[in-house]
Design a protein around this motif. Structure first.
Motif, mmCIF file in Angstrom:
data_model
loop_
_atom_site.group_PDB
_atom_site.id
_atom_site.type_symbol
_atom_site.label_atom_id
_atom_site.label_comp_id
_atom_site.label_asym_id
_atom_site.label_seq_id
_atom_site.Cartn_x
_atom_site.Cartn_y
_atom_site.Cartn_z
ATOM 1 N N ASN A 68 7.418 17.659 -30.031
ATOM 2 C CA ASN A 68 8.645 17.436 -29.276
ATOM 3 C C ASN A 68 9.884 17.437 -30.161
ATOM 4 O O ASN A 68 10.937 17.958 -29.779
ATOM 5 C CB ASN A 68 8.554 16.125 -28.499
ATOM 6 N N TYR A 122 12.800 19.935 -29.257
ATOM 7 C CA TYR A 122 14.087 19.336 -28.926
ATOM 8 C C TYR A 122 15.123 19.707 -29.984
ATOM 9 O O TYR A 122 16.259 20.052 -29.669
ATOM 10 C CB TYR A 122 13.975 17.809 -28.858
ATOM 11 N N TYR A 155 14.703 13.870 -30.376
ATOM 12 C CA TYR A 155 13.599 13.118 -29.775
ATOM 13 C C TYR A 155 13.261 11.957 -30.694
ATOM 14 O O TYR A 155 12.945 12.164 -31.863
ATOM 15 C CB TYR A 155 12.392 14.040 -29.583
ATOM 16 N N ASN A 160 10.737 8.879 -21.577
ATOM 17 C CA ASN A 160 11.120 10.186 -22.120
ATOM 18 C C ASN A 160 12.627 10.387 -22.097
ATOM 19 O O ASN A 160 13.185 11.056 -22.982
ATOM 20 C CB ASN A 160 10.420 11.300 -21.341
ATOM 21 N N THR A 216 15.367 10.465 -25.742
ATOM 22 C CA THR A 216 16.057 11.745 -25.900
ATOM 23 C C THR A 216 17.554 11.494 -26.037
ATOM 24 O O THR A 216 18.127 10.692 -25.296
ATOM 25 C CB THR A 216 15.810 12.649 -24.678
ATOM 26 N N ASP A 218 4.881 5.380 -23.792
ATOM 27 C CA ASP A 218 4.685 6.609 -23.045
ATOM 28 C C ASP A 218 3.268 6.600 -22.493
ATOM 29 O O ASP A 218 2.292 6.595 -23.231
ATOM 30 C CB ASP A 218 4.876 7.818 -23.959
#
Length: 366
Positions: free
Chosen positions: A60, A64, A76, A130, A134, A363
């Protein structure tokens, strides 16, 4: 004026996007990502899957960090421990429920019922996590959706899609897009998404028709090959006849997969175009998506074939190829000066940037 520009963007290729539209860009490369991917795979195997949580973080952060808008990339901020803890919680809960169901047969449906009840809450927690890990220009995202909305968007919508044999899939897609998009926040300012049903149903119809055409062509090729290579029917023993029946059954399954897969890829591109193009930020900045449904479907299918043929080694190339195509056909129309918007975002960074550090949570993989 803006409506006309939006319509032309959706119908035109990326090179025809007016200068007012600021396109996303993906700067990664298959060769660069391959190094990350192969290490992730090897360490995941060596650690019996435990490292997969950290592998997700590395993946990620790469994608990202290579997604750029207005000269700046996204970031991220999650760590592997958060992801691993979330997975262990879900896995532990499932193990306990299944043990109870095994020991008490009358509770055999307990795991299924528990998952249905808990799934909306897990979805909300996952979307919030999430969003909060971010950031863009040092400003974190947030998600404020509730469990009721998640139940409607993901459980009720899915059930209606199944019961209606897909006819209500656009309604479910609209609920999902509206729930996720309208509950997203950035720097304290809201997004709003309300996709119309017409382009969703159009995408479903075109996808279904294209899938049927692909299925007919595939079936014709398979039957032609079968007739050309199969021995004469006279004198076939039972073993050969059974083998032929299984071959036909397998071929039929492949054709069904082609029909369904092609239709869903077409529809997925239509959903993304409709949802993104119906999204506003701070009630004035418009997001637009102009994926070609045919091109998107071709990229997805060819990516799969190349990955299979190379025994997975071309998976990094396929992932980067899809990311690049998707983001290069996504744009934002900024109302007013870009410099003013960037300045507002960066000013929010000092006030909001660290707010969620202690509240990111875990998560759960949904």
């Amino acid at each position: 004026m803006v409506v006309a520009e939006t319509a032309s963007f959706q119908a035109a290729p990326a090179r025809d996007v007016p200068s007012d539209f600021h396109r996303f860009a993906f700067m990664g490369s298959g060769k660069e990502y391959f190094g990350i991917w192969i290490v992730n795979v090897l360490l995941t195997i060596v650690t019996l899957g435990i490292y997969s949580a950290w592998a997700k973080v590395r993946r990620n952060r790469y994608f990202y960090g290579n997604t750029v808008l207005l000269g700046r990339a996204f970031e991220y901020h999650a760590n592997g421990k958060q992801i691993l803890i979330g997975r262990l919680i879900v896995l532990g809960g499932l193990v306990v429920l299944n043990v109870i169901a095994t020991l008490v047969p009358i509770l055999a449906l307990l795991p299924t019922l528990a998952v249905i009840i808990a799934l909306p809450w897990l979805v909300v927690r996952g979307l919030r996590f999430n969003a909060r890990v971010t950031s863009y220009r040092n400003v974190r995202f947030d998600f404020v959706g509730g469990v009721g909305g998640a139940f409607k968007a993901f459980i009720l919508g899915g059930l209606l899609t199944i019961i209606s044999l897909g006819l209500l899939a656009p309604l479910a897609s609209r609920w999902t897009g509206r729930y996720v998009g309208s509950n997203l926040r950035f720097g304290g300012k809201a997004f709003h998404t309300d996709p119309p049903l017409a382009p969703l149903y159009r995408g479903l119809l075109i996808g279904a028709l294209f899938g049927i055409v692909v299925g007919i062509v595939a079936a014709a090729i398979i039957m032609g090959t079968f007739r050309a290579t199969a021995p004469a029917e006279n004198g076939l023993d039972d073993t050969v006849q059974v083998s032929l029946v299984w071959l036909l059954a397998g071929s039929s399954y492949v054709v069904l997969l082609l029909v369904y897969g092609t239709a869903m890829l077409f529809y997925r591109a239509a959903v993304r175009n409709a949802v993104w193009s119906a999204t506003r930020f701070d009630e004035k900045h418009r997001f637009l998506s102009g994926l070609s449904r045919g091109r998107y479907t071709w990229i997805a299918i060819s990516n799969l074939l190349v990955t299979i043929v190379t025994l997975g080694l071309m998976r990094p190339w396929a992932a980067v190829r899809m990311a690049r195509y998707t983001w290069e056909h996504t744009s934002v129309l900024v109302a007013g000066s870009v410099g003013t918007l960037v300045s507002e975002i960066e000013q929010q960074g000092s006030a909001v940037g660290a707010e969620f550090i202690e509240f990111e949570g875990f998560d759960f993989g949904f």
